[in-house]
Scaffold this motif. Structure first.
Motif, PDB file in Angstrom:
ATOM      1  N   THR A   1       4.441  -5.889   0.771  1.00  0.00           N
ATOM      2  CA  THR A   1       3.327  -5.217   1.431  1.00  0.00           C
ATOM      3  C   THR A   1       3.084  -3.852   0.806  1.00  0.00           C
ATOM      4  O   THR A   1       3.861  -3.377  -0.034  1.00  0.00           O
ATOM      5  CB  THR A   1       3.589  -5.076   2.944  1.00  0.00           C
ATOM      6  OG1 THR A   1       2.364  -4.735   3.598  1.00  0.00           O
ATOM      7  CG2 THR A   1       4.637  -3.998   3.225  1.00  0.00           C
ATOM      8  N   SER A   2       2.013  -3.196   1.229  1.00  0.00           N
ATOM      9  CA  SER A   2       1.650  -1.894   0.656  1.00  0.00           C
ATOM     10  C   SER A   2       2.565  -0.792   1.173  1.00  0.00           C
ATOM     11  O   SER A   2       3.206  -0.919   2.226  1.00  0.00           O
ATOM     12  CB  SER A   2       0.208  -1.554   1.019  1.00  0.00           C
ATOM     13  OG  SER A   2       0.075  -1.379   2.426  1.00  0.00           O
TER      14      SER A   2
ATOM     15  N   LEU B   1       5.180   2.701   5.568  1.00  0.00           N
ATOM     16  CA  LEU B   1       5.287   4.006   6.213  1.00  0.00           C
ATOM     17  C   LEU B   1       4.774   3.959   7.649  1.00  0.00           C
ATOM     18  O   LEU B   1       5.290   4.655   8.521  1.00  0.00           O
ATOM     19  CB  LEU B   1       4.514   5.047   5.406  1.00  0.00           C
ATOM     20  CG  LEU B   1       5.076   5.341   4.009  1.00  0.00           C
ATOM     21  CD1 LEU B   1       4.197   6.361   3.289  1.00  0.00           C
ATOM     22  CD2 LEU B   1       6.507   5.845   4.087  1.00  0.00           C
ATOM     23  N   SER B   2       3.786   3.109   7.909  1.00  0.00           N
ATOM     24  CA  SER B   2       3.285   2.945   9.270  1.00  0.00           C
ATOM     25  C   SER B   2       4.346   2.331  10.174  1.00  0.00           C
ATOM     26  O   SER B   2       4.513   2.732  11.334  1.00  0.00           O
ATOM     27  CB  SER B   2       2.025   2.072   9.259  1.00  0.00           C
ATOM     28  OG  SER B   2       1.517   1.907  10.563  1.00  0.00           O
TER      29      SER B   2
ATOM     30  N   ILE C   1      15.255  -1.579  10.966  1.00  0.00           N
ATOM     31  CA  ILE C   1      14.388  -1.727  12.134  1.00  0.00           C
ATOM     32  C   ILE C   1      12.922  -1.681  11.727  1.00  0.00           C
ATOM     33  O   ILE C   1      12.096  -2.438  12.255  1.00  0.00           O
ATOM     34  CB  ILE C   1      14.717  -0.650  13.187  1.00  0.00           C
ATOM     35  CG1 ILE C   1      16.129  -0.882  13.735  1.00  0.00           C
ATOM     36  CG2 ILE C   1      13.696  -0.671  14.330  1.00  0.00           C
ATOM     37  CD1 ILE C   1      16.639   0.217  14.642  1.00  0.00           C
ATOM     38  N   ALA C   2      12.591  -0.827  10.768  1.00  0.00           N
ATOM     39  CA  ALA C   2      11.203  -0.784  10.280  1.00  0.00           C
ATOM     40  C   ALA C   2      10.813  -2.118   9.652  1.00  0.00           C
ATOM     41  O   ALA C   2       9.673  -2.567   9.788  1.00  0.00           O
ATOM     42  CB  ALA C   2      11.040   0.351   9.265  1.00  0.00           C
ATOM     43  N   MET C   3      11.747  -2.765   8.975  1.00  0.00           N
ATOM     44  CA  MET C   3      11.490  -4.103   8.413  1.00  0.00           C
ATOM     45  C   MET C   3      11.146  -5.089   9.528  1.00  0.00           C
ATOM     46  O   MET C   3      10.228  -5.900   9.402  1.00  0.00           O
ATOM     47  CB  MET C   3      12.718  -4.611   7.660  1.00  0.00           C
ATOM     48  CG  MET C   3      12.863  -4.110   6.255  1.00  0.00           C
ATOM     49  SD  MET C   3      14.231  -4.991   5.444  1.00  0.00           S
ATOM     50  CE  MET C   3      14.157  -4.257   3.816  1.00  0.00           C
ATOM     51  N   LYS C   4      11.911  -5.037  10.622  1.00  0.00           N
ATOM     52  CA  LYS C   4      11.658  -5.940  11.744  1.00  0.00           C
ATOM     53  C   LYS C   4      10.288  -5.679  12.357  1.00  0.00           C
ATOM     54  O   LYS C   4       9.576  -6.619  12.730  1.00  0.00           O
ATOM     55  CB  LYS C   4      12.744  -5.768  12.817  1.00  0.00           C
ATOM     56  CG  LYS C   4      14.112  -6.285  12.438  1.00  0.00           C
ATOM     57  CD  LYS C   4      15.069  -6.105  13.609  1.00  0.00           C
ATOM     58  CE  LYS C   4      16.460  -6.612  13.301  1.00  0.00           C
ATOM     59  NZ  LYS C   4      17.371  -6.411  14.459  1.00  0.00           N
TER      60      LYS C   4
ATOM     61  N   ASN D   1      -3.021  10.962   8.154  1.00  0.00           N
ATOM     62  CA  ASN D   1      -2.830  10.567   6.761  1.00  0.00           C
ATOM     63  C   ASN D   1      -4.151  10.206   6.062  1.00  0.00           C
ATOM     64  O   ASN D   1      -4.175   9.432   5.098  1.00  0.00           O
ATOM     65  CB  ASN D   1      -1.847   9.397   6.686  1.00  0.00           C
ATOM     66  CG  ASN D   1      -0.421   9.841   6.915  1.00  0.00           C
ATOM     67  OD1 ASN D   1       0.239  10.356   6.019  1.00  0.00           O
ATOM     68  ND2 ASN D   1       0.066   9.664   8.139  1.00  0.00           N
ATOM     69  N   ASN D   2      -5.256  10.782   6.584  1.00  0.00           N
ATOM     70  CA  ASN D   2      -6.564  10.730   5.916  1.00  0.00           C
ATOM     71  C   ASN D   2      -7.239   9.353   5.930  1.00  0.00           C
ATOM     72  O   ASN D   2      -8.064   9.062   5.059  1.00  0.00           O
ATOM     73  CB  ASN D   2      -6.468  11.241   4.470  1.00  0.00           C
ATOM     74  CG  ASN D   2      -6.022  12.686   4.401  1.00  0.00           C
ATOM     75  OD1 ASN D   2      -6.507  13.525   5.161  1.00  0.00           O
ATOM     76  ND2 ASN D   2      -5.093  12.987   3.525  1.00  0.00           N
TER      77      ASN D   2
END
Length: 258
Positions: A107-108, A113-114, A86-89, A186-187
């Motif tokens: 991607t980075s 993580l976002s 789902i994160a990939m989507k 996350n700074n």
């Protein structure tokens, strides 16, 4: 003992900094009374080189690598299979690369993580509109959800009108503030630049700087003002994200109070 941690998204930059420090600091190793810092630098994808450094401590006594994506993003260590898919989507919904897996792995780490953080927020988004997630054989009420979203959605409106658009602004603003909170934790910091040039954008992001990390009302540039549509997509695309994994169901008032 001083520890130096080098963790830019660009692993080539991490390696270059580590080498530069080695040349400037470790050239005096013959002076036994000196204490040398430990260098920890992120190596996300160059796994064979990372293993070589970690296994040859005679040559790399004070060097340590971390950030192995194969381990960090493994199903066993960090992600369950469904969250990963789902994160990939989610990432592919704004990345122009048609190949979902290619877009994800190219991607980075911060982008990945976002997207994972956005996945974690889906249940709260649904609940705010009176819906939930189910794996049971309950009736899928995704059409009801989509109807509500379409009633709220405002297409082809200018930025000033968007700021006054009621429920549409409320949903976009909720997602935008969630996104900002995640990055601030996350700074990350706000940086005032228009963000048209892709190379400049990527460079700024490598420094954890972003031109959208401020309230909508503070957006200055036309190219940035258009980004509120991405925040609404975070609601509108939920059924597509969950397709094949979960069902969108209506939540009873009893469940909402819980």
């Amino acid at each position: 003992m001083i520890d130096v941690i080098i963790a830019f998204d660009d692993e080539d930059k991490n390696l270059k900094i580590a080498i530069d420090l080695f040349e400037k600091v470790f050239v005096h190793q013959e002076k036994k009374n000196l204490k040398y810092p430990n260098l920890f630098f992120a190596m996300f994808d160059e796994l064979s080189f990372s293993d070589y450094i970690d296994k040859n401590k005679n040559h790399f006594k004070n060097f340590f690598t971390f950030g192995n994506l194969k381990e960090i993003l493994s199903v066993e260590n960090l992600l369950d299979d469904e969250k990963f898919e789902i994160a990939m989507k989610i990432h592919s919904s704004w990345d122009k690369e048609k190949d979902i897996k290619k877009a994800w792995y190219s991607t980075s780490l911060s982008n990945r993580l976002s997207s994972i953080a956005q996945y974690e927020h889906i249940p709260l988004k649904l609940l705010s509109l009176g819906f939930g997630i189910s794996k049971d054989d309950e009736n899928d009420e995704v059409e009801k959800y989509e109807n509500i979203i379409q009633k709220i959605k405002r297409e082809n409106i200018g930025f000033e009108e968007f700021l006054q658009s009621g429920d549409y602004f409320a949903l976009c603003n909720t997602e935008h503030r969630r996104w900002m909170a995640y990055h601030f934790i996350n700074n990350w910091e706000y940086d005032d630049f228009e963000g048209k040039d892709k190379q400049e954008k990527e460079y700024k992001k490598s420094l954890k700087l972003h031109h959208c990390l401020t309230d909508f009302k503070n957006f200055k540039y036309d190219s940035v003002k258009k980004t509120f549509s991405y925040d609404f997509n975070a609601y509108e695309y939920i059924p597509e994200y969950l397709k094949g994994k979960y069902k969108v169901v209506k939540v009873s008032k009893e469940n909402e109070s819980e």
